[in-house]
Design a protein around this motif. Sequence first.
Motif, PDB file in Angstrom:
ATOM      1  N   MET A  29      -6.380  48.127  83.518  1.00 55.58           N
ATOM      2  CA  MET A  29      -7.204  48.018  82.090  1.00 55.58           C
ATOM      3  C   MET A  29      -7.687  46.640  82.091  1.00 55.58           C
ATOM      4  O   MET A  29      -7.034  45.829  82.686  1.00 55.58           O
ATOM      5  CB  MET A  29      -6.413  48.589  81.076  1.00 55.58           C
ATOM      6  N   PRO A  30      -8.617  46.567  81.151  1.00 55.26           N
ATOM      7  CA  PRO A  30      -9.081  45.122  80.711  1.00 55.26           C
ATOM      8  C   PRO A  30      -7.906  44.422  79.833  1.00 55.26           C
ATOM      9  O   PRO A  30      -7.206  45.105  79.107  1.00 55.26           O
ATOM     10  CB  PRO A  30     -10.347  45.421  80.073  1.00 55.26           C
ATOM     11  N   GLN A  31      -7.857  43.135  79.762  1.00 57.02           N
ATOM     12  CA  GLN A  31      -7.006  42.574  78.952  1.00 57.02           C
ATOM     13  C   GLN A  31      -7.969  41.982  77.714  1.00 57.02           C
ATOM     14  O   GLN A  31      -8.926  41.208  77.809  1.00 57.02           O
ATOM     15  CB  GLN A  31      -6.367  41.186  79.697  1.00 57.02           C
ATOM     16  N   LEU A  32      -7.753  42.561  76.610  1.00 58.19           N
ATOM     17  CA  LEU A  32      -8.599  42.430  75.451  1.00 58.19           C
ATOM     18  C   LEU A  32      -7.553  41.856  74.309  1.00 58.19           C
ATOM     19  O   LEU A  32      -6.593  42.488  73.946  1.00 58.19           O
ATOM     20  CB  LEU A  32      -9.211  43.682  75.123  1.00 58.19           C
ATOM     21  N   PRO A  33      -7.746  40.822  73.760  1.00 57.66           N
ATOM     22  CA  PRO A  33      -8.775  39.750  74.208  1.00 57.66           C
ATOM     23  C   PRO A  33      -8.348  38.962  75.664  1.00 57.66           C
ATOM     24  O   PRO A  33      -7.265  39.249  75.909  1.00 57.66           O
ATOM     25  CB  PRO A  33      -8.663  38.712  72.943  1.00 57.66           C
TER      26      PRO A  33
END
Length: 271
Positions: A29-33
């Motif tokens: 998954m993306p790291q947000l933020p």
Amino acid sequence: MTTPETSTATTVAARAHARAQHGRVVECMPQLPPPEGTLWAETVAGGNYTHLAVPAGTELTLTDTEGDACAHLLLYVTGRPWERLNAADTVKVQWNAYLGAGSLLLSDQGRVLATLVEDTSGRHDALTGTSAAARNTARYGDGSAHGPSPAGRELFKLAAAKQGLTPRDLPPAISLFRGVRAEPDGSLTPTGAAGPGARVTLRAEQPLTVLIANTAHPLDPRPGYHCSPLAVRAVPGRPTAAGDPLRTATPEAHRAFLNTDAANSTTLEAR
């Protein structure tokens, strides 16, 4: 078994279920933020894709975390998508079909889109292109984007649409972390992967729109569909500086950077 707490049969229950996922972290998954000092950080699952737009100078690092990733890559000049990665020109202008540290990824305008500044893999392919739905369906039983063995072109279609591009905007891709060798008779022999932890860093020489499809290489000789996660990390940087030896490493590189400088100057003046 579905319980009242996990049911999504009503709007209220669906909202509660969705909100319960807040803060959940999974491997891919993306790291947000994004982490501090990073423009983007994401782990792309095997059989999945990502897309991002990065400013000139960005250093984009791709890591084959488990040794079985294959990053099919397309690049476009942001705001000028008709200027895009040209695999054929990348090979023939530099007189070399085998990408490695110091290689330039070129457009059909003879300009540098990105410079390969670091490479611990040495296993890449600028000749074959990505897989197609018909081939994956014939080999694995399903080549659709959301099936168990998605083809690279099908994933690229989804990534392209999210950047305002269409299937007609998809040229042949280059593939990172899976190598091939050109034989005397013109056939291509796969040379496999470098193994877990192999890493490639690309420096954007212009503002770029990046599409990545992490899917099995079309010449993978194994009978099953194999593709492991790919880590993607983008950090701010600067385009290759005037005195950098990469700019004058060959006459072809020098000319490509001069072409790029001229285009960038014209763009800035137009603004």
